[in-house]
Write a protein that holds these residues in place. Structure first.
Motif, PDB file in Angstrom:
ATOM      1  N   PRO A 101      -7.055 -15.728   0.483  1.00  0.00           N
ATOM      2  CA  PRO A 101      -5.768 -16.027   1.121  1.00  0.00           C
ATOM      3  C   PRO A 101      -4.817 -14.830   1.083  1.00  0.00           C
ATOM      4  O   PRO A 101      -4.897 -13.972   0.198  1.00  0.00           O
ATOM      5  CB  PRO A 101      -5.219 -17.203   0.306  1.00  0.00           C
ATOM      6  N   VAL A 102      -3.907 -14.789   2.041  1.00  0.00           N
ATOM      7  CA  VAL A 102      -3.010 -13.656   2.207  1.00  0.00           C
ATOM      8  C   VAL A 102      -2.201 -13.371   0.938  1.00  0.00           C
ATOM      9  O   VAL A 102      -1.957 -12.205   0.604  1.00  0.00           O
ATOM     10  CB  VAL A 102      -2.110 -13.824   3.456  1.00  0.00           C
ATOM     11  N   GLU A 103      -1.800 -14.377   0.193  1.00  0.00           N
ATOM     12  CA  GLU A 103      -1.013 -14.154  -1.022  1.00  0.00           C
ATOM     13  C   GLU A 103      -1.804 -13.337  -2.046  1.00  0.00           C
ATOM     14  O   GLU A 103      -1.268 -12.434  -2.691  1.00  0.00           O
ATOM     15  CB  GLU A 103      -0.572 -15.484  -1.643  1.00  0.00           C
ATOM     16  N   THR A 128      -7.966 -13.276   5.285  1.00  0.00           N
ATOM     17  CA  THR A 128      -6.860 -12.396   5.649  1.00  0.00           C
ATOM     18  C   THR A 128      -7.393 -11.208   6.431  1.00  0.00           C
ATOM     19  O   THR A 128      -8.314 -10.525   5.975  1.00  0.00           O
ATOM     20  CB  THR A 128      -6.110 -11.901   4.400  1.00  0.00           C
ATOM     21  N   SER A 167      -2.887 -14.000   8.103  1.00  0.00           N
ATOM     22  CA  SER A 167      -3.660 -15.145   7.640  1.00  0.00           C
ATOM     23  C   SER A 167      -4.571 -15.625   8.758  1.00  0.00           C
ATOM     24  O   SER A 167      -4.142 -15.740   9.909  1.00  0.00           O
ATOM     25  CB  SER A 167      -2.716 -16.264   7.201  1.00  0.00           C
ATOM     26  N   HIS A 197       3.659 -10.440   2.142  1.00  0.00           N
ATOM     27  CA  HIS A 197       2.550 -11.182   2.745  1.00  0.00           C
ATOM     28  C   HIS A 197       2.391 -10.905   4.238  1.00  0.00           C
ATOM     29  O   HIS A 197       1.615 -11.583   4.905  1.00  0.00           O
ATOM     30  CB  HIS A 197       2.668 -12.690   2.502  1.00  0.00           C
TER      31      HIS A 197
END
Length: 142
Positions: free
Chosen positions: A15-17, A103, A98, A79
């Motif tokens: 995930p992007v985070e 990602t 995202s 992000h």
């Protein structure tokens, strides 16, 4: 200075985070910020704010050569995007998009005049591929 721009990208299975964190944390940067196994990044410093500094030490593992990559952050959108202005005035912009739990990371940078475009593209792509491997190898990730 060249006005040619080079773009590289990778689709990272995280995930992007998480991708953002691994891209901007000094302890992580030292684990992936080199193009081949005969190089290393023994130190990195990040002041993640507009006007803040970035510094990464790049060295050949045999100690034969090394240099500092220094830049100032011109854009910081958590992000989403980072733009750095390197000490020689060239810019590098990295975006984080995202994509269904993954990602897509894209970096577009100003080419320098000393090395062939293909060599620059291949070197930066190798570093981004190393980043992808680092992120995806972390426990709990694919």
């Amino acid at each position: 200075m060249s006005t040619r721009k080079i773009t590289i990208d990778a689709l990272i299975d995280a995930p992007v985070e998480s991708v953002w964190k691994d891209y901007t944390t000094p302890a992580d940067i030292t684990q992936w910020n080199f193009a081949s196994d005969d190089w290393c990044c023994p130190s990195a410093e990040v002041d993640l704010r507009v006007g803040g500094g970035y510094r990464a030490r790049m060295e050949a593992r045999d100690g034969s050569f090394g240099f500092d990559l220094e830049a100032v952050y011109e854009e910081v959108e958590p992000h989403n995007a980072l733009t750095m202005v390197m000490s020689d005035g060239r810019r590098a912009r990295t975006t984080f998009e995202s994509a269904g739990g993954k990602t897509h990371v894209t970096t577009t940078f100003d080419a320098e005049d000393q090395n062939a475009i293909d060599m620059q593209r291949d070197g930066w792509q190798a570093i981004l591929n190393n980043f992808k491997r680092h992120v995806e190898a972390k426990p709990g990730r694919s």
